[in-house]
Design a protein around this motif. Structure first.
Motif, PDB file in Angstrom:
ATOM      1  N   ASN A 263       6.662   8.399   4.178  1.00  0.00           N
ATOM      2  CA  ASN A 263       6.148   7.453   3.188  1.00  0.00           C
ATOM      3  C   ASN A 263       7.169   7.281   2.075  1.00  0.00           C
ATOM      4  N   HIS A 264       7.655   6.050   1.879  1.00  0.00           N
ATOM      5  CA  HIS A 264       8.625   5.783   0.820  1.00  0.00           C
ATOM      6  C   HIS A 264       7.944   5.329  -0.477  1.00  0.00           C
ATOM      7  N   GLU A 265       6.600   5.369  -0.478  1.00  0.00           N
ATOM      8  CA  GLU A 265       5.776   5.088  -1.656  1.00  0.00           C
ATOM      9  C   GLU A 265       6.004   3.688  -2.228  1.00  0.00           C
ATOM     10  N   ASP A 266       6.432   2.773  -1.394  1.00  0.00           N
ATOM     11  CA  ASP A 266       6.574   1.377  -1.806  1.00  0.00           C
ATOM     12  C   ASP A 266       5.919   0.434  -0.793  1.00  0.00           C
ATOM     13  N   GLY A 267       5.054   1.012   0.050  1.00  0.00           N
ATOM     14  CA  GLY A 267       4.406   0.225   1.090  1.00  0.00           C
ATOM     15  C   GLY A 267       5.131   0.271   2.420  1.00  0.00           C
ATOM     16  N   SER A 268       6.268   0.968   2.476  1.00  0.00           N
ATOM     17  CA  SER A 268       7.020   1.079   3.728  1.00  0.00           C
ATOM     18  C   SER A 268       6.941   2.503   4.268  1.00  0.00           C
ATOM     19  N   TYR A 269       6.841   2.610   5.601  1.00  0.00           N
ATOM     20  CA  TYR A 269       6.689   3.892   6.276  1.00  0.00           C
ATOM     21  C   TYR A 269       7.624   3.890   7.492  1.00  0.00           C
TER      22      TYR A 269
ATOM     23  N   GLU B  77      16.412   8.812  26.264  1.00  0.00           N
ATOM     24  CA  GLU B  77      17.466   9.441  27.053  1.00  0.00           C
ATOM     25  C   GLU B  77      17.748   8.732  28.372  1.00  0.00           C
ATOM     26  N   LYS B  78      17.046   7.623  28.638  1.00  0.00           N
ATOM     27  CA  LYS B  78      17.276   6.912  29.900  1.00  0.00           C
ATOM     28  C   LYS B  78      16.911   5.442  29.757  1.00  0.00           C
ATOM     29  N   ASP B  79      17.367   4.641  30.713  1.00  0.00           N
ATOM     30  CA  ASP B  79      16.997   3.234  30.746  1.00  0.00           C
ATOM     31  C   ASP B  79      15.497   3.107  30.996  1.00  0.00           C
ATOM     32  N   GLY B  80      14.928   2.041  30.492  1.00  0.00           N
ATOM     33  CA  GLY B  80      13.508   1.820  30.747  1.00  0.00           C
ATOM     34  C   GLY B  80      12.873   0.863  29.757  1.00  0.00           C
ATOM     35  N   ILE B  81      11.597   0.601  29.981  1.00  0.00           N
ATOM     36  CA  ILE B  81      10.778  -0.180  29.063  1.00  0.00           C
ATOM     37  C   ILE B  81       9.862   0.791  28.328  1.00  0.00           C
ATOM     38  N   PHE B  82       9.906   0.748  27.006  1.00  0.00           N
ATOM     39  CA  PHE B  82       9.089   1.654  26.207  1.00  0.00           C
ATOM     40  C   PHE B  82       8.228   0.841  25.239  1.00  0.00           C
ATOM     41  N   HIS B  83       7.188   1.480  24.751  1.00  0.00           N
ATOM     42  CA  HIS B  83       6.271   0.836  23.814  1.00  0.00           C
ATOM     43  C   HIS B  83       6.168   1.666  22.542  1.00  0.00           C
ATOM     44  N   VAL B  84       6.218   0.984  21.422  1.00  0.00           N
ATOM     45  CA  VAL B  84       6.063   1.623  20.109  1.00  0.00           C
ATOM     46  C   VAL B  84       4.836   1.030  19.444  1.00  0.00           C
ATOM     47  N   GLN B  85       3.903   1.878  19.080  1.00  0.00           N
ATOM     48  CA  GLN B  85       2.688   1.429  18.405  1.00  0.00           C
ATOM     49  C   GLN B  85       2.495   2.260  17.142  1.00  0.00           C
ATOM     50  N   VAL B  86       2.271   1.583  16.027  1.00  0.00           N
ATOM     51  CA  VAL B  86       2.056   2.307  14.779  1.00  0.00           C
ATOM     52  C   VAL B  86       0.569   2.268  14.449  1.00  0.00           C
ATOM     53  N   HIS B  87       0.023   3.430  14.135  1.00  0.00           N
ATOM     54  CA  HIS B  87      -1.392   3.562  13.779  1.00  0.00           C
ATOM     55  C   HIS B  87      -1.480   3.717  12.259  1.00  0.00           C
ATOM     56  N   VAL B  88      -2.136   2.775  11.609  1.00  0.00           N
ATOM     57  CA  VAL B  88      -2.221   2.774  10.147  1.00  0.00           C
ATOM     58  C   VAL B  88      -3.675   2.770   9.715  1.00  0.00           C
ATOM     59  N   THR B  89      -4.017   3.728   8.848  1.00  0.00           N
ATOM     60  CA  THR B  89      -5.349   3.768   8.240  1.00  0.00           C
ATOM     61  C   THR B  89      -5.182   3.701   6.730  1.00  0.00           C
ATOM     62  N   ALA B  90      -5.789   2.677   6.115  1.00  0.00           N
ATOM     63  CA  ALA B  90      -5.689   2.494   4.663  1.00  0.00           C
ATOM     64  C   ALA B  90      -6.805   1.567   4.197  1.00  0.00           C
ATOM     65  N   GLU B  91      -7.245   1.773   2.977  1.00  0.00           N
ATOM     66  CA  GLU B  91      -8.276   0.933   2.369  1.00  0.00           C
ATOM     67  C   GLU B  91      -9.538   0.860   3.234  1.00  0.00           C
TER      68      GLU B  91
ATOM     69  N   VAL C  88       0.858  -1.190   0.000  1.00  0.00           N
ATOM     70  CA  VAL C  88       0.000   0.000   0.000  1.00  0.00           C
ATOM     71  C   VAL C  88       0.895   1.241   0.000  1.00  0.00           C
ATOM     72  N   PRO C  89       1.051   1.904  -1.151  1.00  0.00           N
ATOM     73  CA  PRO C  89       1.950   3.066  -1.229  1.00  0.00           C
ATOM     74  C   PRO C  89       1.292   4.385  -0.827  1.00  0.00           C
ATOM     75  N   ASP C  90      -0.022   4.353  -0.585  1.00  0.00           N
ATOM     76  CA  ASP C  90      -0.749   5.608  -0.348  1.00  0.00           C
ATOM     77  C   ASP C  90      -1.691   5.504   0.848  1.00  0.00           C
ATOM     78  N   ALA C  91      -1.194   5.014   1.969  1.00  0.00           N
ATOM     79  CA  ALA C  91      -2.016   4.920   3.176  1.00  0.00           C
ATOM     80  C   ALA C  91      -2.508   6.310   3.584  1.00  0.00           C
ATOM     81  N   GLU C  92      -3.707   6.364   4.104  1.00  0.00           N
ATOM     82  CA  GLU C  92      -4.284   7.648   4.513  1.00  0.00           C
ATOM     83  C   GLU C  92      -3.529   8.242   5.709  1.00  0.00           C
ATOM     84  N   GLU C  93      -3.112   7.371   6.626  1.00  0.00           N
ATOM     85  CA  GLU C  93      -2.396   7.852   7.805  1.00  0.00           C
ATOM     86  C   GLU C  93      -1.480   6.761   8.344  1.00  0.00           C
ATOM     87  N   VAL C  94      -0.242   7.121   8.633  1.00  0.00           N
ATOM     88  CA  VAL C  94       0.687   6.237   9.344  1.00  0.00           C
ATOM     89  C   VAL C  94       1.403   7.100  10.383  1.00  0.00           C
TER      90      VAL C  94
END
Length: 265
Positions: free
Chosen positions: A93-99, A106-120, A67-73
């Protein structure tokens, strides 16, 4: 005269055959479109050092096509127990389906990464935990209060799954499924209220996974078909026990979830 009738008959038969083939092709295309799902592969390192650059990549596909044209990432990042203080990072957007996007800690810890994708017309939001440095010190971790969803979890016989204390005045009523079988679209429906009034304009997503493939979660976005009522459909491809976790968020900071278990036969 007989030759004329034969030619007419053969011509009519050819037209019917071609029409049937065209119709079958059309039905096959429609079925393929119905079965297509929005998939997002979140590629993030599970452990990095303090001040080391974390590269985040989401590979977005619909069916078998990128999906090269997702509405939101957009990437959301927060420290364990600090979901209310999360930061949002817009993806490139690299226009090849990758974002992609980058961040540092800045410090030690446990962090969470969540990607929000809206498409189709769909929405999905896979998540990855990242350990920075030695992981920091979280004294409440052993008691289960990891802060990731900011709720106290406990077992509840009513929902066969992961229940928690809702925000005061909030209620969620899921229309549970009966006699669920494979390869058939089933409705997913939930009704939301706040302080006795219907809760509109919420972002509602169904997270679905099977017990046998617990590492493969699929997200399905629901639409508000009438005030407070959110629906979508889902097709189960294999028999087994499935978990359905309903996520509810809105612009006022509400973030709730509730989990149910169903058996697909």
């Amino acid at each position: 005269m007989n030759k004329t009738l034969i030619k007419l008959f053969l011509g009519t038969l050819l037209i019917i055959t071609l029409a049937a083939c065209t119709n079958n092709d059309s039905n096959a295309d429609d079925q393929e479109e119905e079965l297509a799902t929005l998939d997002v592969e979140l590629q993030v390192s599970e452990a990095i050092e303090v001040n080391e650059k974390l590269e985040m990549k989401a590979a977005v596909t619909y069916g078998d096509e990128p999906v090269p044209d997702a509405e939101e990432v957009e990437y959301e990042v927060w420290e364990e127990g600090q979901k209310d203080n999360s930061i949002l990072i817009e993806a490139t957007n690299h226009e090849d389906g990758s974002y992609t996007a980058e961040t540092t800690f800045e410090k030690d810890g446990i962090f969470h990464v969540q990607v929000h994708v809206t498409a189709e017309g769909l929405h999905t939001m896979p998540k990855q935990e990242v350990t920075v440095g030695d992981g920091g010190n979280y004294p409440d971790a052993e008691s289960g209060e990891d802060g990731e969803n900011e709720h106290n979890h406990e077992s509840d016989d009513n929902d066969d799954g992961d229940s928690h204390h809702h925000s005061e005045g909030f209620t969620m009523e899921f229309t549970e499924l009966e006699s669920v079988s494979i390869n058939k679209q089933f409705p997913l429906e939930v009704n939301l209220t706040m302080d006795g009034e219907v809760l509109s304009a919420a972002d509602v997503n169904f997270e679905i996974w099977s017990e046998e493939n617990s590492d493969q979660h699929e997200w399905v976005s629901a639409e508000e078909t009438k005030p407070g009522n959110y629906t979508t459909t889902y097709q189960f491809s294999e028999k087994g026990i499935y978990n359905i976790q309903i996520h509810v968020e809105n612009e006022d900071g509400l973030h709730e979830h509730e989990q149910y278990e169903i058996t697909v036969e």
